[in-house]
Every structure is written in C-alpha cells, then in structure tokens.
Scaffold this active site. Sequence first.
Site, PDB file in Angstrom:
ATOM      1  N   PRO A   9       0.797  -1.221   0.000  1.00  0.00           N
ATOM      2  CA  PRO A   9       0.000   0.000   0.000  1.00  0.00           C
ATOM      3  C   PRO A   9       0.831   1.273   0.000  1.00  0.00           C
ATOM      4  CG  PRO A   9      -0.187  -1.126   2.119  1.00  0.00           C
ATOM      5  CD  PRO A   9       0.548  -2.039   1.191  1.00  0.00           C
ATOM      6  N   ASN A  10       0.336   2.213  -0.786  1.00  0.00           N
ATOM      7  CA  ASN A  10       0.867   3.570  -0.925  1.00  0.00           C
ATOM      8  C   ASN A  10       2.187   3.653  -1.672  1.00  0.00           C
ATOM      9  OD1 ASN A  10      -1.336   4.802   0.526  1.00  0.00           O
ATOM     10  ND2 ASN A  10      -0.441   3.863   2.352  1.00  0.00           N
ATOM     11  N   ARG A  17       4.945  11.067  -2.801  1.00  0.00           N
ATOM     12  CA  ARG A  17       4.654  11.154  -1.363  1.00  0.00           C
ATOM     13  C   ARG A  17       5.927  11.296  -0.535  1.00  0.00           C
ATOM     14  NH1 ARG A  17       4.221   5.100   1.106  1.00  0.00           N
ATOM     15  NH2 ARG A  17       4.078   6.273   3.020  1.00  0.00           N
ATOM     16  N   TYR A  22      11.080   8.965   1.092  1.00  0.00           N
ATOM     17  CA  TYR A  22      11.046   7.966   0.019  1.00  0.00           C
ATOM     18  C   TYR A  22      11.724   8.402  -1.277  1.00  0.00           C
ATOM     19  CZ  TYR A  22       7.702   5.826   3.157  1.00  0.00           C
ATOM     20  OH  TYR A  22       7.103   5.264   4.254  1.00  0.00           O
ATOM     21  N   ASN A  71       8.082  -5.472  -0.388  1.00  0.00           N
ATOM     22  CA  ASN A  71       7.925  -4.300   0.461  1.00  0.00           C
ATOM     23  C   ASN A  71       6.424  -4.205   0.727  1.00  0.00           C
ATOM     24  OD1 ASN A  71       7.643  -1.820   1.685  1.00  0.00           O
ATOM     25  ND2 ASN A  71       9.113  -0.797   0.351  1.00  0.00           N
ATOM     26  N   ALA A  74       2.874  -0.706   5.126  1.00  0.00           N
ATOM     27  CA  ALA A  74       2.324  -0.766   6.482  1.00  0.00           C
ATOM     28  C   ALA A  74       1.819  -2.163   6.855  1.00  0.00           C
ATOM     29  CB  ALA A  74       1.204   0.257   6.640  1.00  0.00           C
ATOM     30  N   GLU A  95      12.211  -9.385   2.732  1.00  0.00           N
ATOM     31  CA  GLU A  95      11.453  -8.192   3.107  1.00  0.00           C
ATOM     32  C   GLU A  95      12.350  -6.978   2.908  1.00  0.00           C
ATOM     33  OE1 GLU A  95      10.083  -6.234   7.312  1.00  0.00           O
ATOM     34  OE2 GLU A  95       9.782  -8.397   7.105  1.00  0.00           O
ATOM     35  N   HIS A  97      12.564  -2.492   2.892  1.00  0.00           N
ATOM     36  CA  HIS A  97      11.983  -1.187   3.221  1.00  0.00           C
ATOM     37  C   HIS A  97      12.925  -0.119   2.696  1.00  0.00           C
ATOM     38  CE1 HIS A  97       8.980  -3.051   5.705  1.00  0.00           C
ATOM     39  NE2 HIS A  97       9.953  -3.811   6.196  1.00  0.00           N
ATOM     40  N   ARG A 104      12.063   5.315  12.773  1.00  0.00           N
ATOM     41  CA  ARG A 104      10.754   5.951  12.614  1.00  0.00           C
ATOM     42  C   ARG A 104       9.862   5.646  13.812  1.00  0.00           C
ATOM     43  NH1 ARG A 104       8.580   5.082   6.789  1.00  0.00           N
ATOM     44  NH2 ARG A 104       7.254   6.790   7.473  1.00  0.00           N
TER      45      ARG A 104
END
Length: 139
Positions: A9-10, A17, A22, A71, A74, A95, A97, A104
């Site tokens: 998502p996103n 964004r 990012y 990735n 969330a 995985e 990121h 964060r």
Amino acid sequence: MKIQIINGPNLNLLGVREKSIYGDSSFETYFATLKELFVGHELYYFQSNKEGEIIDKLHEVGFEFDGVVLNAGAYTHTSIAIADAIAAINTPVIEVHISNVHKREEFRHKSMLAASCRGVIAGFGMDSYRLALENIVAG
C-alpha cells in the site's frame, strides 16, 4: 532466474509522497534501472494497496519463481495473513523497506513478516531492492 517484486500500500505514490523519506523517483523508473542491472534474469513487478491481492500474488508465484522481494508497506507491521502466505510458499522472500523503519515511529519497529522471510533489508532507499535482488541471484 524469475524474481517477483511486490510493493504494498501507498508505494504506488513513490516519487510523489513524502519525498524526504522515500525520494523523488517513481518505482517504475527504478524498476527500469533494476532490469538493466539484472540482464539475463526475469524481473516482474506488482503493486497493490489490497492485502488479499498481495497474498494472491504470493500464492501465484510462490511455487515457481526463484525469489520474491516484498515491500509490504504498512502491512509489514499488521498482517499475519501475509506472514502466513510467506510461510506457506516454497519461494524465498526477502522483506525490504526504503526507509530505516527503526528510526521511525515505534509501531514500525515490529515486523509481522520477518520471521517468515529469508532476510530483511531496510534503510538504503530504493537501493534496498537491488541488495535483495543480489542476494537472491547469489543463492
């Protein structure tokens, strides 16, 4: 080798964004770079904002592909269902990121997926994907 990259998502908004976190490049632009770097390997890209579609893609490629770079956005911190899908397939999953999730918010420090993955790469920007691909290709 056949390798599937899955973004959650996103991540369709990369380059638009939160550029301070990012970066300013879309994933599609970076994916073209990855294809140039990994000539001779079949790279595929899939993005979804929907948990079930990510699970379906893992099921689809999880018995035929040589690796998955995931990735999950969330969903990393919330999805037992995606963790179960990773555990259920034969294809190794790494995985990734873009940001260093440990620098964060506290809720981002826990991955529901990591225990089912071959490894986790975080904090190297888009280069996290390249590092994951290098690991899959190296075996």
